[in-house]
Design an enzyme around this catalytic site. Structure first.
Site, PDB file in Angstrom:
ATOM      1  CB  CYS A 266      17.630   3.197  -6.459  1.00 19.90           C
ATOM      2  SG  CYS A 266      16.261   3.887  -7.369  1.00 19.90           S
TER       3      CYS A 266
HETATM    4  P1  NAD Z   1      10.934   4.857 -14.557  1.00 21.52           P
HETATM    5  O1  NAD Z   1      11.961   5.005 -15.407  1.00 21.52           O
HETATM    6  O2  NAD Z   1      10.438   3.219 -14.330  1.00 21.52           O
HETATM    7  O3  NAD Z   1       9.841   5.491 -14.863  1.00 21.52           O
HETATM    8  C1  NAD Z   1       9.880   6.858 -15.187  1.00 21.52           C
HETATM    9  C2  NAD Z   1       8.479   7.013 -16.128  1.00 21.52           C
HETATM   10  O4  NAD Z   1       8.468   8.782 -16.584  1.00 21.52           O
HETATM   11  C3  NAD Z   1       8.720   6.485 -17.685  1.00 21.52           C
HETATM   12  O5  NAD Z   1       7.556   5.606 -17.726  1.00 21.52           O
HETATM   13  C4  NAD Z   1       8.713   7.630 -18.599  1.00 21.52           C
HETATM   14  O6  NAD Z   1       8.369   7.523 -19.841  1.00 21.52           O
HETATM   15  C5  NAD Z   1       8.053   8.868 -17.890  1.00 21.52           C
HETATM   16  N1  NAD Z   1       8.576  10.234 -18.379  1.00 21.52           N
HETATM   17  C6  NAD Z   1       9.580  10.765 -18.502  1.00 21.52           C
HETATM   18  N2  NAD Z   1       9.616  12.046 -18.882  1.00 21.52           N
HETATM   19  C7  NAD Z   1       8.317  12.440 -18.625  1.00 21.52           C
HETATM   20  C8  NAD Z   1       7.440  13.472 -18.855  1.00 21.52           C
HETATM   21  N3  NAD Z   1       7.839  14.677 -19.164  1.00 21.52           N
HETATM   22  N4  NAD Z   1       6.179  13.453 -18.527  1.00 21.52           N
HETATM   23  C9  NAD Z   1       5.605  12.279 -18.113  1.00 21.52           C
HETATM   24  N5  NAD Z   1       6.190  11.183 -18.017  1.00 21.52           N
HETATM   25  C10 NAD Z   1       7.320  11.071 -18.247  1.00 21.52           C
HETATM   26  O7  NAD Z   1      11.551   5.387 -13.061  1.00 21.52           O
HETATM   27  P2  NAD Z   1      11.189   4.778 -11.723  1.00 21.52           P
HETATM   28  O8  NAD Z   1      12.101   3.518 -11.465  1.00 21.52           O
HETATM   29  O9  NAD Z   1       9.741   4.827 -11.130  1.00 21.52           O
HETATM   30  O10 NAD Z   1      11.807   5.966 -10.804  1.00 21.52           O
HETATM   31  C11 NAD Z   1      11.444   7.190 -10.898  1.00 21.52           C
HETATM   32  C12 NAD Z   1      12.095   8.057  -9.648  1.00 21.52           C
HETATM   33  O11 NAD Z   1      11.914   7.449  -8.506  1.00 21.52           O
HETATM   34  C13 NAD Z   1      13.623   8.065  -9.948  1.00 21.52           C
HETATM   35  O12 NAD Z   1      14.382   9.584  -9.587  1.00 21.52           O
HETATM   36  C14 NAD Z   1      14.248   6.952  -8.868  1.00 21.52           C
HETATM   37  O13 NAD Z   1      15.557   7.293  -8.438  1.00 21.52           O
HETATM   38  C15 NAD Z   1      12.974   7.328  -7.908  1.00 21.52           C
HETATM   39  N6  NAD Z   1      12.799   6.013  -7.229  1.00 21.52           N
HETATM   40  C16 NAD Z   1      12.732   4.774  -7.777  1.00 21.52           C
HETATM   41  C17 NAD Z   1      12.611   3.597  -6.891  1.00 21.52           C
HETATM   42  C18 NAD Z   1      12.464   2.250  -7.580  1.00 21.52           C
HETATM   43  O14 NAD Z   1      12.358   1.009  -7.143  1.00 21.52           O
HETATM   44  N7  NAD Z   1      12.344   2.078  -8.899  1.00 21.52           N
HETATM   45  C19 NAD Z   1      12.380   3.828  -5.480  1.00 21.52           C
HETATM   46  C20 NAD Z   1      12.555   4.957  -4.928  1.00 21.52           C
HETATM   47  C21 NAD Z   1      12.546   6.022  -5.801  1.00 21.52           C
HETATM   48  C1  UGA Z   2      16.262  -0.024  -2.814  1.00 23.22           C
HETATM   49  C2  UGA Z   2      15.800   0.243  -1.382  1.00 23.22           C
HETATM   50  O1  UGA Z   2      15.883  -0.887  -0.552  1.00 23.22           O
HETATM   51  C3  UGA Z   2      14.618   1.198  -1.456  1.00 23.22           C
HETATM   52  O2  UGA Z   2      14.318   1.560   0.009  1.00 23.22           O
HETATM   53  C4  UGA Z   2      14.668   2.473  -2.375  1.00 23.22           C
HETATM   54  O3  UGA Z   2      13.400   3.008  -2.368  1.00 23.22           O
HETATM   55  C5  UGA Z   2      15.185   1.873  -3.838  1.00 23.22           C
HETATM   56  O4  UGA Z   2      16.253   1.006  -3.654  1.00 23.22           O
HETATM   57  C6  UGA Z   2      15.294   3.108  -4.735  1.00 23.22           C
HETATM   58  O5  UGA Z   2      15.770   4.013  -4.294  1.00 23.22           O
HETATM   59  O6  UGA Z   2      15.101   2.782  -5.887  1.00 23.22           O
HETATM   60  P1  UGA Z   2      15.590  -1.983  -4.418  1.00 23.22           P
HETATM   61  O7  UGA Z   2      16.649  -1.685  -5.376  1.00 23.22           O
HETATM   62  O8  UGA Z   2      14.246  -2.057  -5.249  1.00 23.22           O
HETATM   63  O9  UGA Z   2      15.307  -0.938  -3.297  1.00 23.22           O
HETATM   64  O10 UGA Z   2      15.717  -3.398  -3.992  1.00 23.22           O
HETATM   65  P2  UGA Z   2      16.647  -3.941  -2.644  1.00 23.22           P
HETATM   66  O11 UGA Z   2      15.916  -4.780  -2.025  1.00 23.22           O
HETATM   67  O12 UGA Z   2      17.110  -2.903  -1.895  1.00 23.22           O
HETATM   68  O13 UGA Z   2      17.991  -4.593  -3.427  1.00 23.22           O
HETATM   69  C7  UGA Z   2      18.891  -3.821  -3.939  1.00 23.22           C
HETATM   70  C8  UGA Z   2      20.193  -4.729  -4.483  1.00 23.22           C
HETATM   71  O14 UGA Z   2      20.582  -5.237  -3.327  1.00 23.22           O
HETATM   72  C9  UGA Z   2      19.664  -6.121  -5.184  1.00 23.22           C
HETATM   73  O15 UGA Z   2      20.456  -6.283  -5.885  1.00 23.22           O
HETATM   74  C10 UGA Z   2      19.966  -7.133  -3.801  1.00 23.22           C
HETATM   75  O16 UGA Z   2      20.002  -8.275  -4.464  1.00 23.22           O
HETATM   76  C11 UGA Z   2      21.041  -6.695  -3.253  1.00 23.22           C
HETATM   77  N1  UGA Z   2      21.059  -6.794  -1.695  1.00 23.22           N
HETATM   78  C12 UGA Z   2      20.279  -6.626  -0.870  1.00 23.22           C
HETATM   79  C13 UGA Z   2      21.989  -7.652  -1.233  1.00 23.22           C
HETATM   80  O17 UGA Z   2      22.927  -7.840  -2.001  1.00 23.22           O
HETATM   81  N2  UGA Z   2      22.011  -7.929   0.053  1.00 23.22           N
HETATM   82  C14 UGA Z   2      21.358  -7.594   0.843  1.00 23.22           C
HETATM   83  O18 UGA Z   2      21.242  -7.842   2.322  1.00 23.22           O
HETATM   84  C15 UGA Z   2      20.076  -6.742   0.602  1.00 23.22           C
END
Ligand code: NAD
Ligand code: UGA
Length: 434
Positions: A266
């Site tokens: 992200c």
């Molecule tokens: P991911 O890639 O792990 O999972 C997405 C899933 O959606 C996959 O399993 C894929 O097969 C499925 N998919 C795709 N098209 C589809 C469809 N048409 N119908 C049904 N399933 C379908 O993604 P993620 O990491 O869970 O992230 C999802 C969203 O949430 C992204 O926009 C990401 O930026 C956001 N987000 C992620 C995190 C995180 O920590 N991973 C945290 C906050 C927000």
């Molecule tokens: C991050 C945000 O913390 C979440 O709030 C958000 O929902 C998510 O992105 C998202 O949108 O997907 P995540 O990427 O899972 O979560 O993990 P973090 O703990 O934020 O770490 C991200 C990266 O920053 C890692 O590589 C970590 O090692 C690095 N980091 C984190 C640092 O180098 N220094 C820090 O002080 C903290």
């Protein structure tokens, strides 16, 4: 309530498990049958602490079901979350193909549904997407009226991988971006048992809150890393400096851990997407440009400091401990280990690597290095070690007996310096001993 969730990645699966834990009936939908088979067997298709226990519980009691059929799942529920991926395109912009395809399928089902249905965007999407793209797609494919037949909302997700289950059940805040009161009432009722602060905004503000949050967290890390390089040169420890800085309640100590930079699915993607929107609007982003540039510098900086310490790396056997972008996950998206290993290979080093959870994923993107299950074997057979992910496993290595090592370079403050007394050990953000 009956809730369908489209996309069972980190966000979709943990949201589903959390909502089941709150007493709702969930249908998890994905396009990949193997993922659904794994979920149906009580196993998340990725490593995430704490998910499998609750998943098994709710698959067992029937609160969680799975389906490949979006339309049937929408028909069978009252609320649908969209949590499919929104990856970066080549130019840094957000790829909206999966959210639009999911919205189109949801709309087709809504065409023949009589009761009010709420569609919630949970994926991270650039400002204006819910109102400007999702809403028109849903209306065109369902022929229904927003606010009367269907409600549309944007509720960004703030969970961290590695702590996803905890964060889903204990969010700092729930942001509900929606235009009509009916939709707000339904969603605030759904989230009420979490007991978290609720902020009501427009969908576009909710989208922007997510980008502004991730960009600020990434900015704190890059700021700490820039200060860290200065600390190394002036002879002080950045962790001590940031301890003092973070004691100011206006700053907080969070996300000031300097090191080899931020990875993950992200921060890099979201900062790039925000910069891309700004560019389209003819706006400059000097802060965000610097955030990304600082992040690009850190892995190369770690390698160049190792060279200053032990000399040329060409021909040396180098062990890389840690491939996941952070501990407690097998996710390697944008991991800093990749640019580090590429730099080591470019310099002619022979690389072997270990990670407790992420080796299979990393092998898919890089075949020309050795992978070893035992981190001790890597340390025993290497000239130089880079610590890239702060897994607790690496603290229990018997570092005292590894005098053959020319140097150990720590990108994440993984080990206690007291363990490294007999070795040439350097950790980013500290002065390099000559
Ligand atoms: P991911 O890639 O792990 O999972 C997405 C899933 O959606 C996959 O399993 C894929 O097969 C499925 N998919 C795709 N098209 C589809 C469809 N048409 N119908 C049904 N399933 C379908 O993604 P993620 O990491 O869970 O992230 C999802 C969203 O949430 C992204 O926009 C990401 O930026 C956001 N987000 C992620 C995190 C995180 O920590 N991973 C945290 C906050 C927000
Ligand atoms: C991050 C945000 O913390 C979440 O709030 C958000 O929902 C998510 O992105 C998202 O949108 O997907 P995540 O990427 O899972 O979560 O993990 P973090 O703990 O934020 O770490 C991200 C990266 O920053 C890692 O590589 C970590 O090692 C690095 N980091 C984190 C640092 O180098 N220094 C820090 O002080 C903290």
């Amino acid at each position: 309530m009956k809730v369908s969730i489209i996309g069972t990645g980190y966000v979709g699966l943990t949201t589903g498990v959390a909502l089941a834990e709150l007493g709702n009936d969930i249908i998890l939908v994905d396009v990949i049958p193997e993922k659904l088979r794994s979920i149906q067997g009580g196993q998340a298709p990725f490593y995430e602490p704490g998910v499998n226990e609750l998943l098994s519980k709710h698959v067992g009691n029937g609160r969680i079901r799975t389906s490949l059929d979006t339309q049937a799942s929408v028909m069978d529920t009252e609320i649908t979350f969209i949590s499919v991926g929104t990856p970066s395109r080549e130019d840094g912009s957000m790829n909206d193909e999966y959210i639009l395809s999911a919205s189109n399928d949801i709309g087709k089902a809504l065409a023949s549904k009589d009761s009010f249905h709420v569609v919630v965007m949970k994926s991270t999407v650039v400002p204006g997407t819910t109102t400007g793209k999702i809403k028109p797609t849903l209306v065109a494919s369902s022929n229904k009226q927003v606010g009367i037949d269907i409600g549309i909302a944007m509720c960004p997700e703030f969970l961290r991988e590695g702590a996803a289950m905890h964060d889903s059940l204990n969010p700092d805040r729930v942001v509900i971006g929606c235009e009509d009161d009916g939709t707000f009432d339904i969603l605030s009722g759904l989230f009420e048992p979490l007991g978290s602060k609720v902020l009501r905004t427009s969908p576009t503000s909710a989208e922007m809150i997510k980008y502004a949050s991730n960009s600020l967290l990434a900015t704190k890390i890059s700021y700490a890393n820039e200060i860290s390089r200065i600390c190394e040169a002036v002879g002080v420890d950045v962790y001590e400096i940031m301890e003092g800085v973070g004691m100011d309640f206006r700053i907080s100590p969070q996300f000031l851990r300097a090191g080899v930079g931020f990875g993950g699915s992200c921060f890099p993607k979201d900062v790039s997407a925000l910069m891309h929107i700004a560019k389209d609007l003819d706006l400059k982003t000097p802060i965000l440009d610097g955030v990304m540039e600082n992040n690009r510098i850190q892995p190369r900086h770690l390698v160049s400091m190792a060279e200053r310490s032990v000399g040329p790396l060409e021909g040396l056997r180098i062990g890389v401990l840690g491939l996941a972008f952070k501990p407690d996950t097998d996710d390697i998206r944008e991991t800093r280990s990749l640019p580090l290993i590429q730099e080591l290979l470019r310099k002619g080093a022979l690389v072997c690597a270990n990670d407790p959870k992420a080796m299979d994923n990393f092998r898919e993107i890089m075949q020309d290095i050795d992978y070893m299950e035992d981190p001790n074997a890597i340390v025993d057979g290497s000239d130089v070690i880079f610590l890239m992910t702060e897994w607790p496993e690496y603290r229990s290595i018997d570092w005292g007996s590894k005098e053959h090592l020319k140097g150990v370079f720590d990108g994440r403050r993984t080990v206690d310096p007291g363990q490294m007394k007999n070795l040439k050990y350097w950790s980013m953000g500290k002065p390099l001993a000559q």
